[in-house]
Design an enzyme around this catalytic site. Structure first.
Site, PDB file in Angstrom:
ATOM      1  N   LYS B 104       0.831  -1.216   0.000  1.00  9.72           N
ATOM      2  CA  LYS B 104       0.000   0.000   0.000  1.00  9.72           C
ATOM      3  C   LYS B 104       0.866   1.267   0.000  1.00  9.72           C
ATOM      4  O   LYS B 104       0.622   2.198   0.762  1.00  9.72           O
ATOM      5  CB  LYS B 104      -0.975  -0.022   1.180  1.00  9.72           C
ATOM      6  CG  LYS B 104      -1.923  -1.234   1.148  1.00  9.72           C
ATOM      7  CD  LYS B 104      -2.975  -1.187   2.222  1.00  9.72           C
ATOM      8  CE  LYS B 104      -3.977  -2.312   2.138  1.00  9.72           C
ATOM      9  NZ  LYS B 104      -3.450  -3.679   2.256  1.00  9.72           N
ATOM     10  N   ARG B 105       1.861   1.310  -0.840  1.00 13.94           N
ATOM     11  CA  ARG B 105       2.756   2.453  -0.891  1.00 13.94           C
ATOM     12  C   ARG B 105       2.089   3.637  -1.597  1.00 13.94           C
ATOM     13  O   ARG B 105       1.212   3.458  -2.446  1.00 13.94           O
ATOM     14  CB  ARG B 105       4.060   2.092  -1.612  1.00 13.94           C
ATOM     15  CG  ARG B 105       4.887   1.072  -0.849  1.00 13.94           C
ATOM     16  CD  ARG B 105       5.218   1.564   0.547  1.00 13.94           C
ATOM     17  NE  ARG B 105       6.192   0.706   1.234  1.00 13.94           N
ATOM     18  CZ  ARG B 105       5.922  -0.037   2.296  1.00 13.94           C
ATOM     19  NH1 ARG B 105       4.705  -0.069   2.808  1.00 13.94           N
ATOM     20  NH2 ARG B 105       6.871  -0.744   2.879  1.00 13.94           N
TER      21      ARG B 105
END
Lengths: 316, 316
Positions: B104-105
């Site tokens: 989930k960057r």
């Protein structure tokens, strides 16, 4: 123990410097001197960055109260880069600086708890041991997954006397795509996050009146910053977008309270890479450190001057 | 080179398994056997997890086409955990599995480029070398910072024949706080992201009709999933929320297209920790592997059965 918001506030006042220096080590932008003798590998790059970071930290200690390593530039080098991040944080703390870890982490439930424990708290190992591998004082957190995803970070920060900065209004244009969408009560997403954070901040406030349950509010949208500041009167704000991203010193004033506190302004490239206009690519490390110190001092004076102009009765 | 969306689709059809096994190694939930003889340190924990992961991967290879390591559980152990993540990815790929990195960057500009290069592309070192430390095939990406923050991930994924899953509707209740806010055109945030991703997906579609510019859509909101599926007809969907989070097999059908493709359903705890109800804490590693294989097989059959019921004319 002194509340972390008070401790940071005291250091800001002592240095007259509500500023933080971003540690964004881009390999292609660093002076050649830091790569001499190192292999062209992930490990070599990580070693160059740690050497570079120590010089930046040495140069700004005594000028700025805090540094903000941007995790992307470390993580991109794999575990060697993450080790360099840990070493950088430890070094900055030995030099008396606060460390704001800019990682924008977010996830749900148990996963958010794992991130919060790793970055802000204690990682409980299988036996009786615990560890805190990153060691930062503050962490940036992304709120896309909503309030139940933020709670573990808030709870851990308060329990550990650390702080978080939740993304509320980011400094980039595209941020409006999500952040301007409207809630049923007429608030946009940024404003509704601010309302939520105000409530959370109230649960842990230092004697100076501020809470370390804070928010990221970009310097590039000063009108919005004024609204968000008013919605979160007690939250510390981390203000990106100054310098290379286009925000000027006057643009950051609305992020502060009239006491001259309540916010900390970041500059990364404007300080780290100022050397390119003066001593250039082949500068010595000593020249590089001087360039960093000069750019940090210049930023401190600009921000402090703009605040004094906006709030003549500020506290420092 | 075969388009990654086609390659994944072929493997899904061959195994009749549009499923992915989440590698969420929570130290307190793993069998005791994996800790025997290891020190109670970050390095010891990372070694236990790598041993555990190899067993999970061995047990599910031939049943599921992919694994999804959740970065939080590795990163929380510092650089030792990140090294374990790299080793796990490499091992899964040697066993012929696709790897979906759930990290989930998100960030802006140059920083997003650094994350994209590190996780999906080539990290250009200072000299002529380049490296790809993580080696995953797909990466999850958070969209809070908007379209300009997603672009580097989309561009890198397409250039490298890899994929991304952008968070569109997460499986947790709190996700609605941001994701239900409305745009001026009446779409909510999830829907407007879907419209954006549809356009982006069109720029890279395999011969099977799918694009690896995909989205995360939770199994816990099947009505919304139907709407989002229709808005993104060509995007691969990663579907969390099945099993431990409450989504059932029938709930995931709306995430698929009538050909039985276009989505992949994740289960983590329901597979990794099924052993607690059968052989228990002190099971042998062999018992553990059998428990994982049985739970993965059960999930595959449930999902495949539900799809066959919903789409009798599906392709496999």
């Amino acid at each position: 123990m002194q509340h972390i918001a008070d401790a940071l506030g005291e250091k800001i006042m002592a240095l007259k410097a509500p500023v933080v220096v971003g540690l964004d080590p881009a390999l292609e932008s660093m002076p050649e001197a830091y790569f001499a003798g190192l292999p062209d590998t992930l490990e070599g790059a990580a070693a160059a960055i740690y050497d570079f970071n120590q010089d930046v930290i040495d140069a700004v200690a005594g000028i700025a109260p805090a540094v903000k390593p941007q995790m992307a530039f470390y993580e991109m080098l794999g575990h060697a880069g993450v080790r360099c991040f840990e070493e950088t944080t430890a070094y900055a703390k030995r030099r008396g600086l606060f460390v704001i870890e800019d990682s924008k982490r977010n996830d749900i439930g148990n996963t958010a708890k794992a991130y919060a424990a790793g970055h802000l708290g204690q990682v409980k190992l299988r036996g009786a041991s615990a560890a805190s591998p990153y060691g930062a004082d503050f962490l940036t957190v992304s709120p896309f997954l909503g309030d139940d995803s933020l709670e573990p970070f808030i709870r851990t920060a308060i329990a550990e006397n650390k702080g978080i900065f939740v993304l509320v209004r980011t400094s980039n244009k595209g941020g409006g795509m999500v952040q301007y969408a409207k809630q049923e009560d007429g608030h946009n997403v940024s404003e509704s996050l601010a309302v939520y954070l105000k409530e959370q901040a109230q649960t842990s406030v230092g004697t100076g009146g501020y809470s370390a349950i804070g928010a990221v509010v970009g310097a590039t949208f000063p009108k919005e910053a004024k609204t968000l500041r008013a919605l979160m009167p007690q939250s510390l704000l981390l203000v990106p977008g100054y310098g290379a991203q286009g925000g000027g010193a006057a643009d950051v004033a609305p992020c502060f309270c009239p006491d001259g506190l309540g916010a900390i302004v970041n500059s990364s490239r404007g300080i780290l890479y100022a050397y390119q206009k003066t001593c250039g690519e082949n500068c010595t490390k000593e020249q590089y450190r001087k360039s960093v110190a000069a750019a940090a001092r210049e930023m401190q004076q600009e921000i402090y001057g703009a605040l004094k102009a906006a709030y003549p009765d500020m506290k420092y």
